[in-house]
Write an enzyme that holds these catalytic residues in place. Structure first.
Site, mmCIF file in Angstrom:
data_model
loop_
_atom_site.group_PDB
_atom_site.id
_atom_site.type_symbol
_atom_site.label_atom_id
_atom_site.label_comp_id
_atom_site.label_asym_id
_atom_site.label_seq_id
_atom_site.Cartn_x
_atom_site.Cartn_y
_atom_site.Cartn_z
ATOM 1 N N HIS A 102 0.832 -1.217 0.000
ATOM 2 C CA HIS A 102 0.000 0.000 0.000
ATOM 3 C C HIS A 102 0.861 1.260 0.000
ATOM 4 O O HIS A 102 0.437 2.303 0.494
ATOM 5 C CB HIS A 102 -0.947 0.039 1.212
ATOM 6 C CG HIS A 102 -1.628 -1.261 1.487
ATOM 7 N ND1 HIS A 102 -2.805 -1.636 0.872
ATOM 8 C CD2 HIS A 102 -1.270 -2.318 2.281
ATOM 9 C CE1 HIS A 102 -3.164 -2.838 1.302
ATOM 10 N NE2 HIS A 102 -2.236 -3.281 2.142
ATOM 11 N N SER A 158 16.061 19.819 -18.279
ATOM 12 C CA SER A 158 14.905 20.660 -18.595
ATOM 13 C C SER A 158 15.402 21.884 -19.342
ATOM 14 O O SER A 158 16.497 22.381 -19.083
ATOM 15 C CB SER A 158 14.221 21.072 -17.290
ATOM 16 O OG SER A 158 13.493 22.261 -17.479
ATOM 17 N N LYS A 198 17.366 20.300 -13.174
ATOM 18 C CA LYS A 198 16.641 19.056 -13.388
ATOM 19 C C LYS A 198 17.455 17.957 -14.057
ATOM 20 O O LYS A 198 18.223 18.208 -14.973
ATOM 21 C CB LYS A 198 15.396 19.313 -14.249
ATOM 22 C CG LYS A 198 14.309 20.115 -13.570
ATOM 23 C CD LYS A 198 13.667 19.408 -12.396
ATOM 24 C CE LYS A 198 12.729 18.301 -12.825
ATOM 25 N NZ LYS A 198 11.541 18.783 -13.498
ATOM 26 N N GLU A 229 10.298 6.818 -17.907
ATOM 27 C CA GLU A 229 9.000 7.470 -18.144
ATOM 28 C C GLU A 229 8.458 7.108 -19.529
ATOM 29 O O GLU A 229 7.273 6.814 -19.692
ATOM 30 C CB GLU A 229 9.132 8.986 -18.026
ATOM 31 C CG GLU A 229 9.315 9.453 -16.594
ATOM 32 C CD GLU A 229 9.522 10.962 -16.528
ATOM 33 O OE1 GLU A 229 8.545 11.702 -16.603
ATOM 34 O OE2 GLU A 229 10.681 11.400 -16.427
ATOM 35 N N GLN A 286 -4.905 -6.953 -43.575
ATOM 36 C CA GLN A 286 -3.737 -6.148 -43.934
ATOM 37 C C GLN A 286 -3.393 -5.169 -42.810
ATOM 38 O O GLN A 286 -2.251 -4.741 -42.669
ATOM 39 C CB GLN A 286 -4.024 -5.391 -45.232
ATOM 40 C CG GLN A 286 -2.860 -4.555 -45.726
ATOM 41 C CD GLN A 286 -3.071 -4.131 -47.166
ATOM 42 O OE1 GLN A 286 -2.986 -4.951 -48.080
ATOM 43 N NE2 GLN A 286 -3.361 -2.866 -47.388
HETATM 44 N N1 ARG Z 1 -1.345 -7.092 -48.603
HETATM 45 C C1 ARG Z 1 -2.264 -8.121 -48.302
HETATM 46 C C2 ARG Z 1 -2.277 -8.360 -46.783
HETATM 47 O O1 ARG Z 1 -1.457 -7.860 -46.120
HETATM 48 C C3 ARG Z 1 -1.879 -9.371 -48.991
HETATM 49 C C4 ARG Z 1 -3.002 -10.304 -49.216
HETATM 50 C C5 ARG Z 1 -3.922 -9.735 -50.212
HETATM 51 N N2 ARG Z 1 -4.923 -10.661 -50.580
HETATM 52 C C6 ARG Z 1 -6.016 -10.268 -51.256
HETATM 53 N N3 ARG Z 1 -6.868 -11.179 -51.492
HETATM 54 N N4 ARG Z 1 -6.226 -9.039 -51.590
HETATM 55 O O2 ARG Z 1 -3.129 -9.038 -46.249
#
Ligand code: ARG
Length: 465
Positions: free
Chosen positions: A163, A284, A290, A297, A329
């Site tokens: 605590h 600082s 400082k 941090e 993606q």
């Molecule tokens: N750049 C795409 C990804 O990172 C690759 C796969 C794309 N596939 C597709 N069917 N458009 O997922």
């Protein structure tokens, strides 16, 4: 009929009657962040091509051409000469297009029996596998440097807190070893996560598998995967392994953040337990006096972004029907950012542990305040036959008297102490010392200097074998 592939930039454009706008191109492209997977993309393609020729799907000449082209592409990428094109969307299409420029039809045959869906899943797994190996090593190095710090201070006494109130004296070595344990579990989690990362998606093709007589086990062996993914839909669509990695990374950062919080408190002039070498601190622009603990941090702050990356991936996944969706993606930037942040943080912390100087007098002075040995007095009475609850009460009364008199338990005379229990004898003063208190906790997991040294020896053997 001549293929459209060589005339138009997009690999899929023959089906379309109008080009995408520049904005959509930029929005859908990933090449400027996924090109960090270039070398694993090439590695995966070469393993795929090797299998295609072993299965007589392409000729030995095609495979040789592909190898030659990929060698040149690798060299171009390493030397910075490779031209990454937004028009070609992602790392996969950029490399395939260049391969075709260099070696012609063999380049166009590379994608036989494969899709970018299983290709990208393979790339991420290869990329992550080496990132995890690197991270496991870095955690090990960090733990070793913490062990050195703990060893130097197996006998150094400071107050332990619960605590944020002084609780009992502990050794600084023991305190640091708590983190060595935490980072040890973090490394175990990485090792465990690696098992599920190390499976081969290639062969799943777009989602259903392929009509070609492929040999997935052969590709898995070539690429060092433990096994193949056993369901093609799962192989291309799930990113649970990346989520798991981010969760493990969040825990590493959580432990780093807790340690940072302590370093910051300890370095505050009001506490003054430690100093951190200048190379990890900044000044600082307005206050000349400082010296700020910027590195801890920032690490505490960066824990927030790593946690955010975990939430991003969980949220990315939760609404996706099977199988692959372009949402995936979006897995890369949070993942890469997590890897980068973790690697930099671990490297800096391993170095910073060597730049922590401990101020044992300040720690000792703090331990002498706050009745840190009150529990020892209660235990002493219990050993003389008093039930623990009665002992607790007797000592609480003694502490109350000390608070009124503004003195420590050990400042009272034997007669004064005996007023709280007739069981108290002259040997009590040994029990009330800080050294006596820590030395008495002499069992596995206890704070005694003796145990700290045993723990260090055990951990060192584990870490260096
Ligand atoms: N750049 C795409 C990804 O990172 C690759 C796969 C794309 N596939 C597709 N069917 N458009 O997922």
């Amino acid at each position: 009929m001549t293929s459209q592939f060589s005339k138009k930039s997009e690999a899929w454009s023959a089906r379309f009657s109008e080009p995408v706008s520049d904005l959509v191109k930029r929005y859908t492209a990933s090449v400027f962040f996924d090109n960090r997977m270039a070398s694993v993309d090439i590695q995966g393609s070469l393993a795929h091509a090797e299998m295609l020729q072993a299965q007589n799907i392409i000729t030995a000449q095609d495979y040789a051409d592909i190898q030659r082209g990929m060698a040149q592409i690798s060299a171009e990428i390493v030397s910075g000469k490779f031209e990454w094109l937004l028009d070609l969307e992602d790392v996969h299409l950029n490399i395939e297009k260049r391969l075709t420029e260099l070696v012609g039809d063999a380049g166009k045959r590379l994608h036989t029996g494969r899709s970018r869906n299983d290709q990208v899943a393979t790339d991420i797994r290869l990329y992550m596998r080496s990132a995890i190996d690197n991270i496991i090593d870095l955690i090990g190095a960090f733990r070793l440097s913490l062990l050195d710090l703990a060893e130097k201070h197996s006998d150094t006494i400071l107050p332990g807190f619960t605590h944020m109130q002084v609780a009992q004296p502990i050794t600084f070595g023991h305190h640091i070893l708590a983190y060595v344990e935490m980072f040890g579990r973090d490394a175990e989690r990485m090792v465990d996560c690696r098992k599920r990362v190390n499976r081969l998606p290639l062969g799943a093709a777009a989602l259903a598998g392929t009509t070609f007589p492929i040999d997935r086990q052969r590709v898995a062996r070539t690429l060092g995967f433990d096994d193949v993914c056993h369901n093609s839909l799962d192989a291309v669509s799930d990113r649970d392994f990346a989520i798991e990695f981010c969760a493990a990374a969040s825990l590493v950062m959580t432990h780093i953040s807790r340690m940072s919080e302590e370093l910051i408190i300890w370095m505050s002039p009001r506490v003054g337990f430690i100093d951190i070498a200048d190379r990890f601190c900044t000044g600082s622009s307005i206050m000349p006096q400082k010296k700020n603990p910027d590195v801890p941090e920032l690490a505490r702050g960066k824990t927030g972004r790593v946690n955010g990356n975990l939430i991003a991936l969980l949220t990315l996944m939760k609404g996706q029907p099977l199988a692959y969706n372009k949402d995936n993606q979006e897995d890369k930037e949070p993942l890469f950012d997590t890897v980068d942040t973790l690697i930099d943080t671990l490297r800096i912390f391993a170095d910073m542990a060597t730049g922590i100087s401990v101020k044992p007098e300040a720690m000792r002075a703090a331990a002498l305040q706050g009745y840190a040995t009150a529990t020892d007095l209660a235990d002493y009475l219990v050993k003389k036959g008093l039930p623990f609850r009665d002992a607790h009460e007797a000592v609480a009364l003694a502490v109350r008297t000390c608070v009124d008199k503004a003195c420590d338990l050990s400042d009272m005379s034997l007669a004064e102490l005996q007023a709280f229990s007739s069981l108290i004898e002259a040997d009590v003063f040994e029990v009330l010392t800080l050294e006596g208190s820590v030395a008495a906790r002499d069992h596995v997991g206890g704070t005694a200097p003796n145990q700290v040294r045993l723990a260090i020896a055990r951990l060192r053997t584990q870490l260096t074998k």
